[in-house]
Scaffold this active site. Structure first.
Site, PDB file in Angstrom:
ATOM      1  N   ASP A   8       0.917  -1.344   0.306  1.00  0.00           N
ATOM      2  CA  ASP A   8       0.005  -0.026   0.195  1.00  0.00           C
ATOM      3  C   ASP A   8       1.126   1.164  -0.109  1.00  0.00           C
ATOM      4  OD1 ASP A   8      -1.956   1.165   0.392  1.00  0.00           O
ATOM      5  OD2 ASP A   8      -1.488   1.560   2.417  1.00  0.00           O
ATOM      6  N   ASP A  10      -0.601   4.797   0.408  1.00  0.00           N
ATOM      7  CA  ASP A  10      -0.911   6.307   1.921  1.00  0.00           C
ATOM      8  C   ASP A  10      -0.297   5.097   3.503  1.00  0.00           C
ATOM      9  OD1 ASP A  10      -1.158   8.421   0.101  1.00  0.00           O
ATOM     10  OD2 ASP A  10      -2.513   7.086  -0.158  1.00  0.00           O
TER      11      ASP A  10
HETATM   12  C1  BG6 Z   1      -6.342   6.032   0.653  1.00  0.00           C
HETATM   13  C2  BG6 Z   1      -5.887   6.888   1.084  1.00  0.00           C
HETATM   14  O1  BG6 Z   1      -4.828   5.159   0.461  1.00  0.00           O
HETATM   15  O2  BG6 Z   1      -6.172   6.513  -1.404  1.00  0.00           O
HETATM   16  C3  BG6 Z   1      -7.709   7.210   1.568  1.00  0.00           C
HETATM   17  O3  BG6 Z   1      -5.567   5.599   2.485  1.00  0.00           O
HETATM   18  C4  BG6 Z   1      -8.083   8.558   0.579  1.00  0.00           C
HETATM   19  O4  BG6 Z   1      -7.693   7.947   2.723  1.00  0.00           O
HETATM   20  C5  BG6 Z   1      -7.633   6.848  -0.330  1.00  0.00           C
HETATM   21  O5  BG6 Z   1      -9.226   8.697   0.510  1.00  0.00           O
HETATM   22  C6  BG6 Z   1      -8.034   7.702  -2.224  1.00  0.00           C
HETATM   23  O6  BG6 Z   1      -6.975   8.244  -2.441  1.00  0.00           O
HETATM   24  P1  BG6 Z   1      -7.655  10.193  -3.632  1.00  0.00           P
HETATM   25  O7  BG6 Z   1      -5.795  10.567  -3.902  1.00  0.00           O
HETATM   26  O8  BG6 Z   1      -7.880   8.604  -4.686  1.00  0.00           O
HETATM   27  O9  BG6 Z   1      -8.270  10.801  -3.219  1.00  0.00           O
HETATM   28 MG    MG Z   2      -2.992   3.791   3.458  1.00  0.00          MG
END
Ligand code: BG6
Ligand code: MG
Length: 220
Positions: A8, A10
């Protein structure tokens, strides 16, 4: 036998959760309510639109589909201001040595993220060439806890789930890995005890250390 690690992004490779939180909170505040960092935990691994639905529910606010799309876009433009300033100094401690260790061992690497911004972030921090597959939110039709993101990563590498270890910081991410029959390693967090193993971070850890914490079958 383990042949690949799927990460993953984030909260595992970089701590972008703080930027998501700041941007979502700013949006909530504009709508007249607030939410805590504790609540924010529930947004980890959850897609942008599903996150917005949860936040609006917490604030007791109802919006049309069109309004929701505009709100999500607004949050994303704030979020992108933060991520476009990112560089390799934001890679979490221990990650680089761990990636090097995997490369020495011939273990393959992929990214499996719900974020539509994942590819931008990987480029910003200079790691794009280190992963043979980057599955981001743009390629997904189903959000974690659905295993689609990890299945697509394994498919690109032509591997079976049981040949891959998924590293996740989110409860829903661990759910997704388990639902797809992958080995799951939780990073940090105390809501990850359903993973096969949990480690606080990558600092000082090798592939062997992780393998030793997985069920016997992963070591054969
Ligand atoms: C995930 C995060 O990796 O991505 C979430 O943990 C986030 O918090 C999700 O909402 C979607 O992200 P993005 O960048 O497409 O808005
Ligand atoms: Mg994550």
């Amino acid at each position: 036998m383990i042949r690949a690690c799927i990460f993953d992004l984030d909260g595992v490779i970089v701590d972008t959760a703080k930027y998501h939180f700041i941007a979502w909170r700013r949006l909530a505040n504009e709508l007249g309510f607030d939410f805590t960092e504790e609540k924010n935990e529930q947004l980890k691994g959850v897609s942008r639109m599903d996150s917005l639905d949860l936040i609006l529910e917490w604030g007791g606010v109802e919006k049309s589909q069109e309004e929701k799309e505009a709100l999500a876009e607004k949050k994303n433009s704030w979020y992108r201001e933060y991520i476009l300033d990112m560089d390799d100094s934001e890679i979490l401690e221990g990650v680089m040595p761990f990636l090097n260790n995997l490369e020495e061992r011939g273990i393959r690497k992929a990214i499996g993220s719900s974020s539509k911004n994942a590819t931008t972030i990987i480029e910003q921090i200079g790691l794009k060439a280190r992963f043979e597959a980057i599955i981001d939110g743009n390629k997904l039709t189903r959000s974690k806890p659905d295993p689609q993101v990890f299945q697509l990563g394994a498919d690109v590498m032509a591997l079976q789930p049981k040949e891959c270890i998924v590293f996740e910081d989110a409860e829903r991410g661990v759910d997704a890995a388990l639902a797809g029959d992958f080995y799951a390693v939780g990073i940090g967090g105390d809501n990850l005890s359903h993973a096969h193993a949990v480690v606080p971070d990558f600092v000082g850890r090798t592939f062997e250390d992780i393998l030793a914490q997985l069920p016997e079958a992963a070591n054969q």
